[in-house]
Scaffold this motif. Structure first.
Motif, PDB file in Angstrom:
ATOM      1  N   CYS A 171     -15.336  -0.453 -11.294  1.00  0.00           N
ATOM      2  CA  CYS A 171     -15.723   0.961 -11.438  1.00  0.00           C
ATOM      3  C   CYS A 171     -15.558   1.681 -10.099  1.00  0.00           C
ATOM      4  CB  CYS A 171     -17.171   1.089 -11.902  1.00  0.00           C
ATOM      5  SG  CYS A 171     -17.389   0.801 -13.656  1.00  0.00           S
TER       6      CYS A 171
ATOM      7  N   ARG B 127     -14.767  11.319 -22.946  1.00  0.00           N
ATOM      8  CA  ARG B 127     -13.624  10.566 -22.405  1.00  0.00           C
ATOM      9  C   ARG B 127     -12.601  11.525 -21.797  1.00  0.00           C
ATOM     10  NH1 ARG B 127     -11.924   7.600 -27.039  1.00  0.00           N
ATOM     11  NH2 ARG B 127     -13.550   6.052 -26.801  1.00  0.00           N
TER      12      ARG B 127
ATOM     13  N   ILE C  85     -14.072   5.755 -19.291  1.00  0.00           N
ATOM     14  CA  ILE C  85     -15.429   5.323 -19.645  1.00  0.00           C
ATOM     15  C   ILE C  85     -15.363   4.182 -20.665  1.00  0.00           C
ATOM     16  CG2 ILE C  85     -16.585   7.514 -19.141  1.00  0.00           C
ATOM     17  CD1 ILE C  85     -16.581   8.142 -22.138  1.00  0.00           C
TER      18      ILE C  85
ATOM     19  N   PHE D  85     -13.216  12.868 -18.244  1.00  0.00           N
ATOM     20  CA  PHE D  85     -12.849  11.975 -17.150  1.00  0.00           C
ATOM     21  C   PHE D  85     -11.346  11.765 -17.073  1.00  0.00           C
ATOM     22  CE2 PHE D  85     -17.309  11.309 -17.941  1.00  0.00           C
ATOM     23  CZ  PHE D  85     -17.775  11.600 -16.672  1.00  0.00           C
TER      24      PHE D  85
ATOM     25  N   CYS E  86     -18.478   3.999 -15.946  1.00  0.00           N
ATOM     26  CA  CYS E  86     -17.506   5.055 -15.661  1.00  0.00           C
ATOM     27  C   CYS E  86     -16.882   4.824 -14.286  1.00  0.00           C
ATOM     28  CB  CYS E  86     -18.229   6.406 -15.687  1.00  0.00           C
ATOM     29  SG  CYS E  86     -17.129   7.769 -15.387  1.00  0.00           S
TER      30      CYS E  86
END
Ligand code: AMP
Ligand code: GLY
Length: 438
Positions: free
Chosen positions: A326, A260, A211, A263, A206
């Motif tokens: 990330c 998902r 993600i 985020f 993530c």
């Protein structure tokens, strides 16, 4: 990420950290690799140096990282994350892979995680939260579906009681509130409905807004064959999971899509690994078909152990690039490719594990030229240049092969090459599940 090589530091000392280091040294972008404190496996890994610092020594880690121009620090275990290691290292101007203390609450507070699941419409077992013994007992009286008692905080994987009746729930509450066996970790408790089904570990990289799922795998948490005995950190893992393949659509729609969205909406600040512990309830429809209902049992805010020992060998892309991206928020444009092979990991532990660990016993690992087999160290260390036991889970053998049956057979053939006094391992990793789905 510039063209220069990057020196990396991995924090932790288990099989998970050895597997992460093993994968990082395959990166053409890696300069030096440090592991603090590391184990006998990282001590003997190419380009890797163990650093004698405790995972709780945030200031020591920051000092070492600055003095050695470490470009990225990767956090393995849960405790330093819960204690805010990422916030501290970031405040020192360092780049870290892992969530902040607030993000790590997904794991360090089960009440917080359950509220997160409800807020974001992730399916989960019915629950209530109690902050004192009397309230918990009253809630039990009014809600006879309560069968699971969980300490809110981190309790070394021992703070969950799955009960059969009211008396067992009451006994668990006595342990939490009366005895205070878990101290402040059980200042509040989560009271849950008990679900019946199969568990699946589903981990995601993530970057804060995006993600990427890793291959689903299944851990074997109980100590003995046939899923009997006490819970452990994990006795073995395999992937792919036949059940996951049956209900991939339900998991995609009911778990992955809402996650998902969290985020994409920037609704939660999290960079690192999200590990969803799923339990899939399988119900027979009137027409004889099966309805699969995935539930999120828990979140962890880190790589799983021993899940990482199958995930790293299956990863075809550059782990360093993924972890760096990330931290940079550029995961969506990063290639994350996986082998289509099957993987099986069997953990070799002390026969006294989980009650106690093994220390100072000489370890022999027979040589193997098979590129599809990796031996990851967990509780080992080098003592006067000799490899000896130093923990409960000692080593993990991972084998990759074209089919699940072959990977299980290869892992078991390979573990016979390992010897130390008091060595034990489960004989049914993957096997029962493969037989059950025929
Ligand atoms: P957790 O730390 O929340 O994953 O719980 C540890 C273990 O307890 C899980 O891996 C499950 O085997 C079991 N467990 C937790 N919650 C439930 C539940 N609601 N129903 C049935 N089993 C559960
Ligand atoms: N394998 C379980 C865990 O890492 O929590």
């Amino acid at each position: 990420m510039s063209g220069d090589k990057i020196d990396v530091m991995v924090i932790g000392s288990g099989g998970r950290e050895h597997a992460i280091c093993w994968k990082l040294v395959q990166s053409p972008k890696l300069g030096k690799l440090y592991c603090a404190p590391g184990n006998g496996g990282t001590a003997t890994l190419e380009r890797t140096v163990n650093v004698d610092l405790k995972v709780s020594d945030f200031a020591g880690i920051a000092k070492f990282a600055k003095e050695n121009s470490v470009g990225l620090i990767v956090i393995g275990p849960d405790n330093p994350l819960a204690d805010g290691i990422v916030d501290y290292l970031q405040s020192q101007g360092l780049r870290v892979f892992g969530p902040t203390q607030q993000g790590a609450m997904l794991e360090s507070s089960k009440a917080f995680a359950k509220e997160f699941m409800v807020k974001h419409k992730l399916p989960t077992a019915r629950f209530l939260v109690a902050e004192d013994h009397q309230t918990a007992l009253s809630l039990l009286k009014a809600n006879p579906w309560i069968r699971v008692v969980k300490a809110d905080g981190l309790a070394l994987g021992k703070g969950v009681f799955v009960c059969d009746n009211d008396a067992e729930v009451e006994a668990a509450l006595e342990i939490m509130f009366g005895e205070r066996r878990f101290g402040d970790a059980a200042k509040q408790v989560v009271l849950e409905e008990r679900l019946q089904g199969e568990e699946i570990s589903l981990l995601f990289f993530c970057d804060g807004t995006h993600i990427t799922a890793m291959p689903a795998c299944q851990d074997h948490k109980r100590r003995f064959d046939g899923d009997r005995g006490p819970n452990t950190g994990g006795m073995g893992v395999y992937s792919p999971v036949p059940l996951y393949m049956n209900c991939a659509t339900e998991i995609e729609n009911e778990v992955i899509k809402p996650l998902r969205q969290v985020f994409a909406d920037k609704a939660f600040d999290f960079k690192g690994v999200i590990y969803a512990g799923l339990l899939v309830v399988c119900e027979q429809n009137p027409d004889g078909s099966v309805a699969y209902k995935p539930n999120v049992l828990e979140f962890n805010a880190r790589f799983g152990d021993p899940e990482t020992q199958v995930i790293m060998p299956l990863l075809r892309s550059d782990l360093l690039q993924i972890l760096w991206n990330c931290t940079d928020g550029t995961l969506s444009s990063t290639p994350v490719q996986w082998s289509t092979e099957a993987a099986c990991c069997v953990v070799a532990c002390a026969d006294s594990y989980p009650e106690s660990s093994s220390s100072g016993k000489a370890i022999v690992i027979g040589t193997s030229n098979n590129q599809s087999v990796s031996v990851f160290h967990a509780g080992t260390k080098l003592s006067d240049g000799k490899l000896v036991t130093a923990g409960g889970r000692v080593l993990a053998v991972t084998a990759l092969a074209g089919t699940s049956e072959e990977s299980v057979a290869l892992a078991y053939e390979s573990i016979l090459k390992i010897k130390f006094e008091g060595m034990d391992y489960r004989k049914d990793i993957g096997r029962r599940k493969l037989a059950a789905c025929r």
